[in-house]
Design a protein around this motif. Structure first.
Motif, PDB file in Angstrom:
ATOM      1  N   MET A 222       0.996  -1.209   0.049  1.00 41.19           N
ATOM      2  CA  MET A 222      -0.039  -0.106  -0.166  1.00 41.19           C
ATOM      3  C   MET A 222       1.033   1.228   0.099  1.00 41.19           C
ATOM      4  O   MET A 222       0.566   2.321  -0.624  1.00 41.19           O
ATOM      5  CB  MET A 222      -0.973  -0.009   1.234  1.00 41.19           C
ATOM      6  CG  MET A 222      -1.977  -1.132   1.088  1.00 41.19           C
ATOM      7  SD  MET A 222      -3.154  -0.972  -0.348  1.00 41.19           S
ATOM      8  CE  MET A 222      -3.564  -2.783  -0.402  1.00 41.19           C
ATOM      9  N   ARG A 226       0.126   4.163  -2.693  1.00 38.15           N
ATOM     10  CA  ARG A 226      -0.225   5.772  -1.962  1.00 38.15           C
ATOM     11  C   ARG A 226       0.871   6.531  -2.678  1.00 38.15           C
ATOM     12  O   ARG A 226       0.595   7.568  -2.946  1.00 38.15           O
ATOM     13  CB  ARG A 226      -0.181   5.458  -0.579  1.00 38.15           C
ATOM     14  CG  ARG A 226      -0.806   6.899   0.020  1.00 38.15           C
ATOM     15  CD  ARG A 226      -0.496   6.871   1.806  1.00 38.15           C
ATOM     16  NE  ARG A 226      -1.531   5.579   2.031  1.00 38.15           N
ATOM     17  CZ  ARG A 226      -2.658   5.854   2.344  1.00 38.15           C
ATOM     18  NH1 ARG A 226      -3.341   6.858   1.881  1.00 38.15           N
ATOM     19  NH2 ARG A 226      -3.359   4.780   2.814  1.00 38.15           N
ATOM     20  N   VAL A 232      -5.231   3.965  -8.251  1.00 40.56           N
ATOM     21  CA  VAL A 232      -5.466   2.605  -7.705  1.00 40.56           C
ATOM     22  C   VAL A 232      -6.708   1.835  -8.274  1.00 40.56           C
ATOM     23  O   VAL A 232      -7.804   2.543  -8.343  1.00 40.56           O
ATOM     24  CB  VAL A 232      -5.452   2.730  -6.188  1.00 40.56           C
ATOM     25  CG1 VAL A 232      -5.776   1.461  -5.516  1.00 40.56           C
ATOM     26  CG2 VAL A 232      -4.297   3.499  -5.593  1.00 40.56           C
ATOM     27  N   PHE A 234      -9.108  -1.273  -7.403  1.00 42.53           N
ATOM     28  CA  PHE A 234      -9.360  -2.510  -6.334  1.00 42.53           C
ATOM     29  C   PHE A 234     -10.215  -3.381  -7.243  1.00 42.53           C
ATOM     30  O   PHE A 234     -11.097  -3.324  -7.726  1.00 42.53           O
ATOM     31  CB  PHE A 234     -10.079  -1.998  -5.315  1.00 42.53           C
ATOM     32  CG  PHE A 234     -10.532  -3.073  -4.526  1.00 42.53           C
ATOM     33  CD1 PHE A 234      -9.624  -3.714  -3.620  1.00 42.53           C
ATOM     34  CD2 PHE A 234     -12.052  -3.290  -4.116  1.00 42.53           C
ATOM     35  CE1 PHE A 234     -10.129  -4.977  -2.879  1.00 42.53           C
ATOM     36  CE2 PHE A 234     -12.428  -4.291  -3.449  1.00 42.53           C
ATOM     37  CZ  PHE A 234     -11.663  -5.098  -2.814  1.00 42.53           C
ATOM     38  N   PRO A 246      -5.070   7.569  -5.668  1.00 39.95           N
ATOM     39  CA  PRO A 246      -4.823   6.653  -4.418  1.00 39.95           C
ATOM     40  C   PRO A 246      -5.768   7.440  -3.148  1.00 39.95           C
ATOM     41  O   PRO A 246      -5.946   6.939  -2.330  1.00 39.95           O
ATOM     42  CB  PRO A 246      -3.447   6.785  -4.210  1.00 39.95           C
ATOM     43  CG  PRO A 246      -2.865   7.024  -5.686  1.00 39.95           C
ATOM     44  CD  PRO A 246      -3.898   7.999  -6.252  1.00 39.95           C
ATOM     45  N   LEU A 250      -7.840   4.908  -1.451  1.00 37.84           N
ATOM     46  CA  LEU A 250      -7.131   4.237  -0.225  1.00 37.84           C
ATOM     47  C   LEU A 250      -7.685   5.010   0.944  1.00 37.84           C
ATOM     48  O   LEU A 250      -7.806   4.337   2.019  1.00 37.84           O
ATOM     49  CB  LEU A 250      -5.831   4.450  -0.156  1.00 37.84           C
ATOM     50  CG  LEU A 250      -5.118   3.721  -1.432  1.00 37.84           C
ATOM     51  CD1 LEU A 250      -3.669   3.970  -1.301  1.00 37.84           C
ATOM     52  CD2 LEU A 250      -5.559   2.125  -1.298  1.00 37.84           C
ATOM     53  N   ASP A 251      -8.114   6.245   0.833  1.00 34.56           N
ATOM     54  CA  ASP A 251      -8.452   7.158   2.188  1.00 34.56           C
ATOM     55  C   ASP A 251      -9.893   7.253   2.212  1.00 34.56           C
ATOM     56  O   ASP A 251     -10.454   7.457   3.423  1.00 34.56           O
ATOM     57  CB  ASP A 251      -7.760   8.487   2.092  1.00 34.56           C
ATOM     58  CG  ASP A 251      -6.134   8.218   2.245  1.00 34.56           C
ATOM     59  OD1 ASP A 251      -5.751   7.374   2.676  1.00 34.56           O
ATOM     60  OD2 ASP A 251      -5.495   9.182   1.762  1.00 34.56           O
ATOM     61  N   THR A 258     -14.441  -2.447  -1.031  1.00 40.19           N
ATOM     62  CA  THR A 258     -13.257  -1.674  -0.597  1.00 40.19           C
ATOM     63  C   THR A 258     -12.818  -1.534   0.584  1.00 40.19           C
ATOM     64  O   THR A 258     -11.770  -1.685   1.153  1.00 40.19           O
ATOM     65  CB  THR A 258     -13.228  -0.662  -1.473  1.00 40.19           C
ATOM     66  OG1 THR A 258     -13.739  -0.835  -2.883  1.00 40.19           O
ATOM     67  CG2 THR A 258     -11.733   0.050  -1.878  1.00 40.19           C
ATOM     68  N   LEU A 262      -9.488  -2.882   2.725  1.00 36.34           N
ATOM     69  CA  LEU A 262      -8.543  -1.769   3.290  1.00 36.34           C
ATOM     70  C   LEU A 262      -8.435  -1.952   4.799  1.00 36.34           C
ATOM     71  O   LEU A 262      -7.508  -1.870   5.553  1.00 36.34           O
ATOM     72  CB  LEU A 262      -8.740  -0.639   2.773  1.00 36.34           C
ATOM     73  CG  LEU A 262      -8.618  -0.201   1.587  1.00 36.34           C
ATOM     74  CD1 LEU A 262      -9.168   1.210   0.880  1.00 36.34           C
ATOM     75  CD2 LEU A 262      -7.179  -0.449   0.899  1.00 36.34           C
ATOM     76  N   SER A 266      -5.138  -3.016   6.909  1.00 39.23           N
ATOM     77  CA  SER A 266      -4.489  -1.944   7.690  1.00 39.23           C
ATOM     78  C   SER A 266      -4.415  -2.960   9.361  1.00 39.23           C
ATOM     79  O   SER A 266      -3.701  -2.680  10.424  1.00 39.23           O
ATOM     80  CB  SER A 266      -5.231  -0.885   8.108  1.00 39.23           C
ATOM     81  OG  SER A 266      -6.711  -1.112   8.629  1.00 39.23           O
TER      82      SER A 266
END
Length: 269
Positions: A222, A226, A232, A234, A246, A250-251, A258, A262, A266
């Protein structure tokens, strides 16, 4: 940063370098790709993430003709790698037409795939000499330049069994680059490495991105997705669930699948 292109825009988009449209692949009764559509422009770095078995590696293998798609099309630099008929079924142009396109793509596998009986230099010069028919002196000079670039000049006469995993993967990257590809495909390039060796491979890939090499990277890293990728993607169960910059995917993922993936990543899962 360029966007992935929706399916309806593919035919009209002349700026796209790689176009994948409605790609399907099954192994027997098991569907693995369920209609993959996206497009990359030159200089894009796309990180493809998702759980194991989601079709990520199969997608790359279809692009380089190691697997055969049943439906959909792929074009590279405006020319068909995989064509399709009026019903959407895939068919493959003659090898004399696809061979130059396949040479535009460099592939780096999880398990290095170096020739064990050849030293580092011989591994790198084999394809340029045999496939591209370059003179040995030219191939050797280019290989030595690549080895200097990845910091392995002192290993030029070493054999794969004498290298660490990270060194093997950097040699595999140099071997792919020796054919002067215009797009690099990476299939989990750090998954076979110990954590302390991962960084040296990711640094080599980051250098390629800074040189504006177009890259499609299947990865669980990741930090790379990032910090290096500009897109990105998925994937889950053979479909693209979500794609975007990203920071968005991702955030601030939009899709529950998704978010769940994620969250497990994490949490160390």
């Amino acid at each position: 940063m360029s966007d992935f292109l929706p399916a309806d825009d593919l035919a009209e988009n002349s700026a796209a370098f790689l176009q994948i449209n409605d790609l399907h692949k099954s192994f027997g009764a098991l569907p693995v790709l369920g209609g993959i559509t996206f497009s990359l422009r030159r200089g894009d770095v796309a990180a493809v993430i998702g759980p194991s078995g989601s079709g990520k590696s199969t997608l790359l293998r279809c692009l380089i003709h190691l697997e055969t798609a049943e439906r959909g099309s792929v074009t590279l630099d405006g020319r068909p790698l995989i064509a399709r008929d009026a019903e959407g079924r895939s068919h493959y142009p003659p090898e004399r037409e696809t061979r130059p396109l396949l040479r535009k793509m460099g592939m780096v596998f999880q398990s290095f795939n170096l020739f064990p009986h050849r030293n580092v230099l011989e591994n790198i010069i084999a394809a340029p000499m045999i496939v591209a028919r370059r003179p040995k002196a030219e191939a050797v000079a280019a290989a030595e330049g690549l080895l200097a670039k990845i910091g392995l000049s002192d290993k030029r006469l070493s054999y794969p069994c004498e290298l660490s995993g990270g060194q093997k993967q950097r040699v595999a990257i140099a071997r792919a680059l020796a054919m002067n590809p215009e797009i690099m495909l990476f299939d989990e390039p750090t998954s076979a490495l110990d954590p302390e060796l991962t960084g040296e491979v990711l640094r080599a890939m980051r250098d390629l991105a800074e040189e504006r090499m177009t890259m499609l990277v299947v990865t669980h890293e990741m930090s790379f997705a990032r910090g290096v990728a500009n897109r990105v993607v998925f994937m889950d169960e053979g479909e693209i669930i979500e794609s975007g910059p990203p920071a968005e995917v991702l955030d601030h993922p939009r899709q529950p699948r998704t978010k769940a993936f994620l969250g497990s990543e994490s949490g160390g899962g």
